[in-house]
Design a protein around this motif. Structure first.
Motif, PDB file in Angstrom:
ATOM      1  N   ALA A   5       7.807 -94.644-100.149  1.00 48.58           N
ATOM      2  CA  ALA A   5       7.533 -93.225 -99.874  1.00 48.58           C
ATOM      3  C   ALA A   5       6.046 -92.915 -99.745  1.00 48.58           C
ATOM      4  CB  ALA A   5       8.182 -92.346-100.938  1.00 48.58           C
ATOM      5  N   PRO A   6       5.335 -93.604 -98.833  1.00 41.62           N
ATOM      6  CA  PRO A   6       3.911 -93.298 -98.669  1.00 41.62           C
ATOM      7  C   PRO A   6       3.724 -91.860 -98.178  1.00 41.62           C
ATOM      8  CG  PRO A   6       4.645 -94.851 -96.986  1.00 41.62           C
ATOM      9  CD  PRO A   6       5.790 -94.654 -97.928  1.00 41.62           C
ATOM     10  N   PRO A   7       2.844 -91.098 -98.813  1.00 43.29           N
ATOM     11  CA  PRO A   7       2.650 -89.695 -98.438  1.00 43.29           C
ATOM     12  C   PRO A   7       1.686 -89.548 -97.257  1.00 43.29           C
ATOM     13  CG  PRO A   7       1.315 -90.193-100.339  1.00 43.29           C
ATOM     14  CD  PRO A   7       2.098 -91.448-100.014  1.00 43.29           C
ATOM     15  N   SER A   8       2.107 -90.044 -96.096  1.00 38.29           N
ATOM     16  CA  SER A   8       1.230 -90.046 -94.926  1.00 38.29           C
ATOM     17  C   SER A   8       0.945 -88.641 -94.404  1.00 38.29           C
ATOM     18  CB  SER A   8       1.826 -90.914 -93.814  1.00 38.29           C
ATOM     19  OG  SER A   8       3.126 -90.463 -93.487  1.00 38.29           O
ATOM     20  N   ASN A   9       1.716 -87.655 -94.843  1.00 40.50           N
ATOM     21  CA  ASN A   9       1.436 -86.277 -94.460  1.00 40.50           C
ATOM     22  C   ASN A   9       0.358 -85.641 -95.349  1.00 40.50           C
ATOM     23  OD1 ASN A   9       3.238 -86.377 -96.640  1.00 40.50           O
ATOM     24  ND2 ASN A   9       4.030 -84.337 -96.203  1.00 40.50           N
ATOM     25  N   LEU A  10       0.044 -86.272 -96.484  1.00 40.14           N
ATOM     26  CA  LEU A  10      -0.954 -85.733 -97.416  1.00 40.14           C
ATOM     27  C   LEU A  10      -2.253 -86.525 -97.435  1.00 40.14           C
ATOM     28  CD1 LEU A  10       1.394 -85.038-100.470  1.00 40.14           C
ATOM     29  CD2 LEU A  10       0.566 -83.384 -98.777  1.00 40.14           C
ATOM     30  N   TYR A  11      -2.180 -87.817 -97.147  1.00 42.71           N
ATOM     31  CA  TYR A  11      -3.356 -88.686 -97.225  1.00 42.71           C
ATOM     32  C   TYR A  11      -3.530 -89.453 -95.924  1.00 42.71           C
ATOM     33  CZ  TYR A  11      -3.090 -87.745-102.212  1.00 42.71           C
ATOM     34  OH  TYR A  11      -3.060 -87.125-103.432  1.00 42.71           O
ATOM     35  N   ASP A  12      -4.765 -89.758 -95.606  1.00 40.19           N
ATOM     36  CA  ASP A  12      -5.101 -90.500 -94.403  1.00 40.19           C
ATOM     37  C   ASP A  12      -4.943 -92.002 -94.656  1.00 40.19           C
ATOM     38  OD1 ASP A  12      -6.121 -91.423 -92.005  1.00 40.19           O
ATOM     39  OD2 ASP A  12      -8.204 -90.922 -92.483  1.00 40.19           O
ATOM     40  N   PHE A  13      -4.080 -92.635 -93.895  1.00 44.62           N
ATOM     41  CA  PHE A  13      -3.863 -94.074 -93.999  1.00 44.62           C
ATOM     42  C   PHE A  13      -4.469 -94.821 -92.811  1.00 44.62           C
ATOM     43  CE2 PHE A  13      -0.790 -92.651 -97.074  1.00 44.62           C
ATOM     44  CZ  PHE A  13      -0.580 -93.715 -97.935  1.00 44.62           C
ATOM     45  N   SER A  14      -5.296 -94.162 -92.005  1.00 43.49           N
ATOM     46  CA  SER A  14      -5.849 -94.795 -90.804  1.00 43.49           C
ATOM     47  C   SER A  14      -6.743 -95.988 -91.130  1.00 43.49           C
ATOM     48  CB  SER A  14      -6.612 -93.775 -89.952  1.00 43.49           C
ATOM     49  OG  SER A  14      -7.732 -93.280 -90.656  1.00 43.49           O
ATOM     50  N   PHE A  15      -7.221 -96.083 -92.367  1.00 40.45           N
ATOM     51  CA  PHE A  15      -8.061 -97.211 -92.770  1.00 40.45           C
ATOM     52  C   PHE A  15      -7.308 -98.535 -92.712  1.00 40.45           C
ATOM     53  CE2 PHE A  15      -6.197 -95.418 -96.631  1.00 40.45           C
ATOM     54  CZ  PHE A  15      -5.622 -96.526 -97.232  1.00 40.45           C
ATOM     55  N   LEU A  16      -5.983 -98.494 -92.549  1.00 40.90           N
ATOM     56  CA  LEU A  16      -5.170 -99.702 -92.511  1.00 40.90           C
ATOM     57  C   LEU A  16      -5.144-100.389 -91.140  1.00 40.90           C
ATOM     58  CD1 LEU A  16      -2.110 -98.642 -94.658  1.00 40.90           C
ATOM     59  CD2 LEU A  16      -3.793-100.406 -95.193  1.00 40.90           C
ATOM     60  N   ALA A  17      -5.784 -99.839 -90.157  1.00 41.67           N
ATOM     61  CA  ALA A  17      -5.743-100.436 -88.826  1.00 41.67           C
ATOM     62  C   ALA A  17      -6.944-101.356 -88.620  1.00 41.67           C
ATOM     63  CB  ALA A  17      -5.749 -99.346 -87.762  1.00 41.67           C
ATOM     64  N   PRO A  18      -6.744-102.646 -88.544  1.00 41.94           N
ATOM     65  CA  PRO A  18      -5.501-103.392 -88.732  1.00 41.94           C
ATOM     66  C   PRO A  18      -5.272-103.731 -90.200  1.00 41.94           C
ATOM     67  CG  PRO A  18      -7.208-104.913 -88.043  1.00 41.94           C
ATOM     68  CD  PRO A  18      -7.847-103.523 -88.094  1.00 41.94           C
ATOM     69  N   CYS A  19      -4.022-103.852 -90.567  1.00 39.40           N
ATOM     70  CA  CYS A  19      -3.649-104.190 -91.940  1.00 39.40           C
ATOM     71  C   CYS A  19      -3.770-105.708 -92.124  1.00 39.40           C
ATOM     72  CB  CYS A  19      -2.232-103.723 -92.249  1.00 39.40           C
ATOM     73  SG  CYS A  19      -1.768-103.971 -93.959  1.00 39.40           S
ATOM     74  N   PRO A  20      -4.473-106.171 -93.152  1.00 40.14           N
ATOM     75  CA  PRO A  20      -4.720-107.608 -93.308  1.00 40.14           C
ATOM     76  C   PRO A  20      -3.565-108.412 -93.908  1.00 40.14           C
ATOM     77  CG  PRO A  20      -5.764-106.414 -95.088  1.00 40.14           C
ATOM     78  CD  PRO A  20      -5.174-105.382 -94.154  1.00 40.14           C
TER      79      PRO A  20
END
Length: 150
Positions: free
Chosen positions: A131-146
């Motif tokens: 249940a990652p809260p992608s509507n509340l927090y920015d997950f763009s730092f994962l591009a690309p995911c290692p």
């Protein structure tokens, strides 16, 4: 499942640890949901992840972020909780220096912290995000995911 206290950057962190006697057993760190909305290491999903990893031969650690339960400190909005998670992972790696793999798992807010830790720690081999809260927090730092994960 021994109860223990880990030294964290904001004070003591309350934790539970399952130890596998095999020296190279894999390790896993489990992070709980948002502390300001009732999230603790005793959350049912966190608890089940903990026992699932243990049943699969992992040495597993779950802990309360600062200001939760018997953990010292106060809510920091993310940076302090990330530092707590890094301290918990450091402790786990000291206890199991020969671990063959390292996983991290998080629930809701814990996924945001887990993924930030993943990006900073190349030794993390896999992850589970519930249940990652992608509507509340920015997950763009994962591009690309290692790493690979669920």
């Amino acid at each position: 499942m021994p109860e223990l206290i880990i030294n964290g950057p904001g004070g003591r962190l309350e934790a539970r640890y399952h130890h596998e006697s095999n020296a190279d057993s894999p390790i896993a760190l489990i992070l709980h949901p948002h502390p300001q909305f009732g999230g603790t290491m005793n959350n049912q999903v966190v608890y089940n992840l903990y026992h699932t990893f243990a049943a699969r031969g992992f040495s597993v650690l779950r802990f309360n972020f600062r200001g939760v339960g018997r953990s010292q400190g106060v809510w920091d909005g993310g940076p302090g909780e990330l530092a707590d998670a890094a301290s918990a992972l450091d402790w786990l790696q000291l206890v199991k220096p020969d671990a063959k793999t390292c996983w991290i798992a998080g629930v809701s807010f814990g996924t945001w912290i887990a993924m930030q830790l993943l990006m900073r720690r190349p030794e993390v081999d896999g992850f589970i995000c519930v249940a990652p809260p992608s509507n509340l927090y920015d997950f763009s730092f994962l591009a690309p995911c290692p790493s690979s994960g669920l």
